[in-house]
Write an enzyme that holds these catalytic residues in place. Structure first.
Site, PDB file in Angstrom:
ATOM      1  N   LYS A   1       0.839  -1.200   0.000  1.00 25.50           N
ATOM      2  CA  LYS A   1       0.000   0.000   0.000  1.00 25.50           C
ATOM      3  C   LYS A   1       0.873   1.248   0.000  1.00 25.50           C
ATOM      4  CE  LYS A   1      -3.919   1.908   2.674  1.00 25.50           C
ATOM      5  NZ  LYS A   1      -4.772   1.689   3.882  1.00 25.50           N
TER       6      LYS A   1
ATOM      7  N   SER B   1      -9.551   1.577   3.401  1.00 22.05           N
ATOM      8  CA  SER B   1      -8.813   2.353   2.419  1.00 22.05           C
ATOM      9  C   SER B   1      -7.786   1.543   1.625  1.00 22.05           C
ATOM     10  CB  SER B   1      -8.083   3.499   3.127  1.00 22.05           C
ATOM     11  OG  SER B   1      -7.139   2.983   4.060  1.00 22.05           O
TER      12      SER B   1
ATOM     13  N   SER C   1      -9.628  -0.745   7.623  1.00 25.73           N
ATOM     14  CA  SER C   1      -9.155  -0.488   6.262  1.00 25.73           C
ATOM     15  C   SER C   1      -8.498  -1.670   5.556  1.00 25.73           C
ATOM     16  CB  SER C   1      -8.178   0.697   6.258  1.00 25.73           C
ATOM     17  OG  SER C   1      -8.869   1.902   6.433  1.00 25.73           O
TER      18      SER C   1
END
Length: 465
Positions: free
Chosen positions: A76, A171, A195
């Site tokens: 990420k 996210s 997330s």
């Protein structure tokens, strides 16, 4: 080969059925074919091929570094990566290249993993759909399945098919999409209030949130220091356990990590659940819970019970205060953490030179989106001298009560809680954006954020798709 588990691929590499370079090239090819998913912000093709070549040399010499050697992974884009741009999907950090690797990234590389690239997210990980980053929204790979297309044809009324795709959740949506689309075998996400688990559920992969302190946060650009945890996304539970075993442990660069040695994580070939006591929190039977998720929840509970586990109803009485408490604490820490982005040391800086204050204001207005600025404003309001006791301190006290709820349940003999992850299955993008970010996050984090405030472990395998 791309659909196999980590152990299977590792065995194939060791036996010479495929080389790390060939495996890397297959994943790179698939990344290009699925570019429309927008799962990656940066594809580190040259770095990946070089790492694959080095892995290939080790295999030829019989010096394999373990089950991750030569395995494609993704990270990420809020984890620092040396020599690779790290943006947090924000204008504020476009062009920023960290001088070091996050500890979890370095541990993956030390085990021979091949870094395919940095994945997309909501700006600074503030969101639950992966739709609010400056590089555009991430599309759920399941949107392009025959099953979904047929389902939407029956419901569509003049909708544009190109905008009719499913969200990934957030996210860490880019990481979830990358794993679901077979462009990598494992990916790192981050989890502050759900997330990692949220997009895992929506994309039909495994999302694992370790207990706070089990995995180092060093190099993870912070959202909420007291809740952030690096998360793991894979396609099966055993793969998640393998990755966790390589990441867990004390880090001298992170004082919040555990001090005790961590034993290897191994899953039994056969799980006997006869002595397991599973709790079903009655407060999680929310009126907004979709009939489909409720049905899967019930089926899962019945499956455990049919295998001999004891399934009982439990109570987490402070659940109704949890999301409000989370909002106060989250935005307060966001306001503090985002203060470092002032345009002076790194990141975006505006051209205004009238005064330092004007430069600060213009830089942050240009660098942050509305979501980030909104959370900063809310957090600063809660931290004002006249509001501090009534908001932040009270929220910390409620946080303790929420943590005690979990402690009381586990002390009563319950081994594990079985809960939903989100209120519904993944929804179409056009439906998702009807609500503002704050409302969406409050809805989507309702079942997940409490364990972050309590600091406990939470994992999920959800194949609702």
């Amino acid at each position: 080969m791309l659909g196999r588990t980590l152990r299977e691929v590792s065995t194939a590499l060791k036996q010479g059925h495929i080389t790390p370079t060939e495996l890397c090239q297959k994943c790179l090819s698939l990344i290009k074919k699925t570019k429309f998913l927008n799962a990656y912000i940066t594809v580190s093709e040259e770095v990946a091929l070089k790492q694959a070549e080095e892995s290939e040399k080790r295999y030829k010499k019989g010096h394999s570094l373990g089950d991750l050697d030569g395995i494609p992974v993704a990270v990420k884009d809020n984890f620092s990566t040396s020599s690779i741009e790290t943006t947090c999907a924000s204008n504020m950090l476009k062009g920023y290249v960290p001088p070091y690797n996050a500890t979890v990234v370095q541990k993956l590389l030390d085990k021979g993993a091949v870094l395919m690239g940095k994945t997309n997210l909501d700006e600074f990980a503030m969101g639950s759909g992966s739709t609010d980053g400056v590089f555009g929204p991430v599309k759920n790979p399941w949107s392009y399945s025959k099953q979904y297309r047929e389902k939407r044809k029956q419901k569509a009324h003049g909708e544009n098919e190109d905008s009719n795709w499913l969200i990934t959740g957030g996210s860490s949506g880019g990481s979830a999409a990358a794993v679901a689309a077979f462009t990598c075998f494992a990916a790192l996400g981050s989890d502050t209030g759900g997330s990692t688990r949220n997009p895992a559920a929506h994309c039909g992969v495994v999302g694992f949130k370790p207990s706070y302190g089990l995995v180092s946060r060093h190099g993870l650009i912070p959202l909420v220091n007291s809740m952030d945890v690096p998360g793991i996304l894979t396609r099966c539970v055993d793969d998640a356990a393998i990755v966790l075993g390589m990441l867990a442990g004390h880090d001298p660069k992170d004082s919040t990590t555990i001090q005790d040695p961590v034993k290897p994580f191994t899953l039994p070939t056969f799980a006997d659940v006869n002595k397991l006591c599973i709790g079903i929190p009655k407060e999680y039977l929310a009126p907004e819970l979709s009939s489909e998720v409720r049905s899967f929840w019930s089926k899962a509970a019945n499956l455990f019970e049919s295998e001999g586990a004891k399934v009982i109803e439990v109570s987490l009485p402070h659940t109704s205060y949890s999301i409000v408490c989370y909002h106060v604490l989250c935005t307060s820490e966001v306001a503090s953490n985002m203060a470092r982005f002032d345009g002076l040391e790194y990141g975006h800086r505006c051209d205004i030179n009238v005064s330092t204050e004007a430069m600060y204001a213009a830089t942050r207005r240009e660098g942050f989106n509305d979501v980030v600025r909104g959370r900063i404003l809310s957090g600063n309001f809660f931290l004002l001298k006249e509001n501090y006791e009534n908001y932040f301190i009270k929220a910390q006290k409620v946080r303790r009560l929420i943590a005690n709820d979990f402690v009381n349940v586990f002390n009563s003999g319950v081994d594990v809680l079985l809960t939903p992850t989100t209120l519904s299955e993944a929804v179409p993008y056009l439906e998702f954006i009807k609500e503002d970010n704050r409302t969406r996050s409050a809805q989507d984090d309702i079942f997940t954020q409490a364990v972050n405030m309590a600091g406990f472990l939470s994992c999920l395998q959800d194949c609702q798709q």
